[in-house]
Each structure stands twice: as structure tokens, then as C-alpha cells.
Design a protein around this motif. Structure first.
Motif, PDB file in Angstrom:
ATOM      1  N   VAL A  45       0.843  -1.203   0.000  1.00  0.00           N
ATOM      2  CA  VAL A  45       0.000   0.000   0.000  1.00  0.00           C
ATOM      3  C   VAL A  45       0.876   1.250   0.000  1.00  0.00           C
ATOM      4  O   VAL A  45       0.603   2.211  -0.724  1.00  0.00           O
ATOM      5  N   ARG A  46       1.944   1.242   0.797  1.00  0.00           N
ATOM      6  CA  ARG A  46       2.872   2.371   0.812  1.00  0.00           C
ATOM      7  C   ARG A  46       3.462   2.600  -0.580  1.00  0.00           C
ATOM      8  O   ARG A  46       3.538   3.736  -1.060  1.00  0.00           O
ATOM      9  N   SER A  47       3.856   1.549  -1.257  1.00  0.00           N
ATOM     10  CA  SER A  47       4.412   1.664  -2.610  1.00  0.00           C
ATOM     11  C   SER A  47       3.373   2.203  -3.590  1.00  0.00           C
ATOM     12  O   SER A  47       3.682   3.047  -4.432  1.00  0.00           O
ATOM     13  N   TRP A  48       2.138   1.708  -3.460  1.00  0.00           N
ATOM     14  CA  TRP A  48       1.032   2.171  -4.308  1.00  0.00           C
ATOM     15  C   TRP A  48       0.813   3.670  -4.110  1.00  0.00           C
ATOM     16  O   TRP A  48       0.673   4.426  -5.076  1.00  0.00           O
ATOM     17  N   LEU A  49       0.802   4.119  -2.865  1.00  0.00           N
ATOM     18  CA  LEU A  49       0.604   5.537  -2.565  1.00  0.00           C
ATOM     19  C   LEU A  49       1.782   6.379  -3.063  1.00  0.00           C
ATOM     20  O   LEU A  49       1.576   7.465  -3.629  1.00  0.00           O
ATOM     21  N   SER A  50       2.983   5.895  -2.867  1.00  0.00           N
ATOM     22  CA  SER A  50       4.169   6.630  -3.326  1.00  0.00           C
ATOM     23  C   SER A  50       4.155   6.788  -4.840  1.00  0.00           C
ATOM     24  O   SER A  50       4.457   7.866  -5.363  1.00  0.00           O
ATOM     25  N   GLU A  51       3.787   5.731  -5.529  1.00  0.00           N
ATOM     26  CA  GLU A  51       3.724   5.782  -6.991  1.00  0.00           C
ATOM     27  C   GLU A  51       2.679   6.794  -7.436  1.00  0.00           C
ATOM     28  O   GLU A  51       2.938   7.621  -8.309  1.00  0.00           O
ATOM     29  N   ARG A  52       1.504   6.770  -6.829  1.00  0.00           N
ATOM     30  CA  ARG A  52       0.432   7.688  -7.214  1.00  0.00           C
ATOM     31  C   ARG A  52       0.803   9.137  -6.939  1.00  0.00           C
ATOM     32  O   ARG A  52       0.550  10.010  -7.749  1.00  0.00           O
ATOM     33  N   SER A  53       1.366   9.388  -5.804  1.00  0.00           N
ATOM     34  CA  SER A  53       1.670  10.769  -5.432  1.00  0.00           C
ATOM     35  C   SER A  53       2.865  11.336  -6.192  1.00  0.00           C
ATOM     36  O   SER A  53       3.066  12.549  -6.211  1.00  0.00           O
ATOM     37  N   SER A  54       3.647  10.491  -6.840  1.00  0.00           N
ATOM     38  CA  SER A  54       4.802  10.981  -7.600  1.00  0.00           C
ATOM     39  C   SER A  54       4.495  11.174  -9.090  1.00  0.00           C
ATOM     40  O   SER A  54       5.312  11.738  -9.811  1.00  0.00           O
ATOM     41  N   ARG A  55       3.335  10.755  -9.540  1.00  0.00           N
ATOM     42  CA  ARG A  55       3.000  10.864 -10.960  1.00  0.00           C
ATOM     43  C   ARG A  55       2.601  12.293 -11.328  1.00  0.00           C
ATOM     44  O   ARG A  55       1.808  12.920 -10.644  1.00  0.00           O
ATOM     45  N   ASP A  56       3.122  12.765 -12.442  1.00  0.00           N
ATOM     46  CA  ASP A  56       2.762  14.088 -12.947  1.00  0.00           C
ATOM     47  C   ASP A  56       1.375  14.114 -13.568  1.00  0.00           C
ATOM     48  O   ASP A  56       0.780  15.177 -13.691  1.00  0.00           O
ATOM     49  N   ASP A  57       0.870  12.937 -13.954  1.00  0.00           N
ATOM     50  CA  ASP A  57      -0.434  12.881 -14.617  1.00  0.00           C
ATOM     51  C   ASP A  57      -1.540  12.430 -13.664  1.00  0.00           C
ATOM     52  O   ASP A  57      -2.553  11.899 -14.090  1.00  0.00           O
ATOM     53  N   MET A  58      -1.356  12.674 -12.370  1.00  0.00           N
ATOM     54  CA  MET A  58      -2.353  12.243 -11.387  1.00  0.00           C
ATOM     55  C   MET A  58      -2.441  13.233 -10.238  1.00  0.00           C
ATOM     56  O   MET A  58      -1.441  13.794  -9.804  1.00  0.00           O
ATOM     57  N   ALA A  59      -3.673  13.420  -9.772  1.00  0.00           N
ATOM     58  CA  ALA A  59      -3.919  14.151  -8.521  1.00  0.00           C
ATOM     59  C   ALA A  59      -4.560  13.142  -7.577  1.00  0.00           C
ATOM     60  O   ALA A  59      -5.546  12.492  -7.939  1.00  0.00           O
ATOM     61  N   PHE A  60      -3.995  12.988  -6.392  1.00  0.00           N
ATOM     62  CA  PHE A  60      -4.453  11.971  -5.451  1.00  0.00           C
ATOM     63  C   PHE A  60      -4.642  12.607  -4.088  1.00  0.00           C
ATOM     64  O   PHE A  60      -3.742  13.275  -3.578  1.00  0.00           O
ATOM     65  N   PHE A  61      -5.830  12.408  -3.491  1.00  0.00           N
ATOM     66  CA  PHE A  61      -6.162  12.999  -2.200  1.00  0.00           C
ATOM     67  C   PHE A  61      -6.756  11.960  -1.257  1.00  0.00           C
ATOM     68  O   PHE A  61      -7.574  11.141  -1.678  1.00  0.00           O
ATOM     69  N   ILE A  62      -6.388  12.047  -0.010  1.00  0.00           N
ATOM     70  CA  ILE A  62      -7.045  11.299   1.059  1.00  0.00           C
ATOM     71  C   ILE A  62      -8.245  12.113   1.503  1.00  0.00           C
ATOM     72  O   ILE A  62      -8.134  13.326   1.712  1.00  0.00           O
ATOM     73  N   ALA A  63      -9.391  11.474   1.658  1.00  0.00           N
ATOM     74  CA  ALA A  63     -10.589  12.114   2.214  1.00  0.00           C
ATOM     75  C   ALA A  63     -10.646  11.742   3.689  1.00  0.00           C
ATOM     76  O   ALA A  63     -10.747  10.560   4.037  1.00  0.00           O
ATOM     77  N   ALA A  64     -10.554  12.751   4.559  1.00  0.00           N
ATOM     78  CA  ALA A  64     -10.519  12.517   6.001  1.00  0.00           C
ATOM     79  C   ALA A  64     -11.463  13.475   6.712  1.00  0.00           C
ATOM     80  O   ALA A  64     -11.776  14.559   6.206  1.00  0.00           O
ATOM     81  N   ALA A  65     -11.884  13.055   7.900  1.00  0.00           N
ATOM     82  CA  ALA A  65     -12.773  13.890   8.717  1.00  0.00           C
ATOM     83  C   ALA A  65     -12.024  15.131   9.178  1.00  0.00           C
ATOM     84  O   ALA A  65     -10.888  15.049   9.627  1.00  0.00           O
ATOM     85  N   ARG A  66     -12.669  16.262   9.059  1.00  0.00           N
ATOM     86  CA  ARG A  66     -12.056  17.521   9.487  1.00  0.00           C
ATOM     87  C   ARG A  66     -11.838  17.537  10.992  1.00  0.00           C
ATOM     88  O   ARG A  66     -10.837  18.061  11.486  1.00  0.00           O
TER      89      ARG A  66
END
Length: 171
Positions: A45-66
């Protein structure tokens, strides 16, 4: 970070890994996302998140309670094409975060960011035709069906139709 009334959309953190691993290992949820659940360790999961957050062609956000930063899921826009100003939307919320307006709030936070910061003018998405809840959500939020891939996605031994939907982002 994008802040709403009940939600924040933010970058992922190490403390999110356990919850995200549960989502990534949820066979039913991953099927609804047109994905194949497979064993996902914390490291995977850490690798999956690292890959997503490093891509120039992707915007990735965690949805969390304020209020307490409880992780509800994630939103992503993949395959961002800055020349054509388009991207592919994906929303994943835990079962207990569905049906209470959190997806709508998350989407309402995301859209202005995509339009103003990333310069996107249109989003597309793929959704199981049988996923009435998701299809209804997208229709209520201005998406329209522009195509159907017949018998396209295999679940167990049956093939299911997938809808292609789009929405032009407006000011």
C-alpha cells in the motif's frame, strides 16, 4: 489541503496506511471500482501511494474527517492530459462513509481545484452499469453517459457492462 465543512482532502500520511490497506483488501469495494483486490500488505500500500503521489499525470487525495482526521477513503484524477485539459475521476469511500453526503462534499471540494489549479475542463469516468448508487451519484453531479462497454468487466464467471460518463467542469 482542501477543507470543507466535514472533510479535508489532503496528501497521504504513514498513519493512513492501515485504513487504506483495509480498503485495498476489500474485495467487494475493489470490484465496484473495477479493480481486482489482491493481498495488499502495508508495504505494498505504501508503494502504491508513493507511486500515485509521484505521478505528474495524477492528482491523489485522502478524504478525512475535518474533526479527528479519520480516513474515509481517497479521490484520484488519473491520466491527466494538460494539453486537452482532461482527466479520469475515481472515488473510493469506505462502506461506512457512503450514503451520508461525504462523496458529494469531497467532489465539491475537488472540482474547483481541478479547474483552477490544474486547468482541467472535463472529467471522464468508468462505472459498473449495475452500480446504481454510483451511477445515480454521478448523474446528480452533472455527469452524463456517453458510452457503454458491453460485457466488459468480469466478476466471478460473469461479464458486466461498464458505463463511460463525462462532465464538463464549469465556473
Amino acid at each position: 489541503m482542501l477543507q470543507g465543512e466535514r472533510l479535508v482532502l489532503r496528501e497521504w500520511r504513514e498513519s493512513d496506511l492501515q485504513t487504506l490497506a483495509l480498503l485495498r483488501n476489500d474485495v467487494e469495494l475493489q470490484t465496484l471500482l473495477l479493480a481486482r483486490a489482491r493481498p495488499n500488505s502495508i508495504e505494498r500500500v505504501r508503494s502504491w501511494l508513493s507511486e500515485r503521489s509521484s505521478r505528474d499525470d495524477m492528482a491523489f487525495f485522502i478524504a478525512a474527517a475535518r474533526v479527528d482526521d479519520t480516513v474515509y477513503g481517497y479521490l484520484q484524477v488519473a491520466n491527466i492530459d494538460r494539453y486537452n485539459e482532461i482527466g479520469e475521476l475515481g472515488i473510493c469511500l469506505a462502506h461506512n462513509a457512503q450514503g451520508n453526503g461525504l462523496a458529494r462534499e469531497a467532489y465539491q471540494l475537488l472540482e474547483p481545484y481541478l479547474r483552477r489549479v490544474l486547468g482541467l475542463r472535463k472529467l471522464t469516468l468508468h462505472v459498473l452499469a449495475s452500480n446504481a448508487r454510483a451511477v445515480g451519484f454521478y448523474l446528480k453531479n452533472g455527469y452524463r453517459q456517453v458510452g457503454k462497454l458491453e460485457r466488459h468487466f468480469r466478476i466471478n464467471d460473469q461479464y458486466h457492462d461498464v458505463l463511460i460518463m463525462e462532465r464538463f467542469l464549469s465556473e
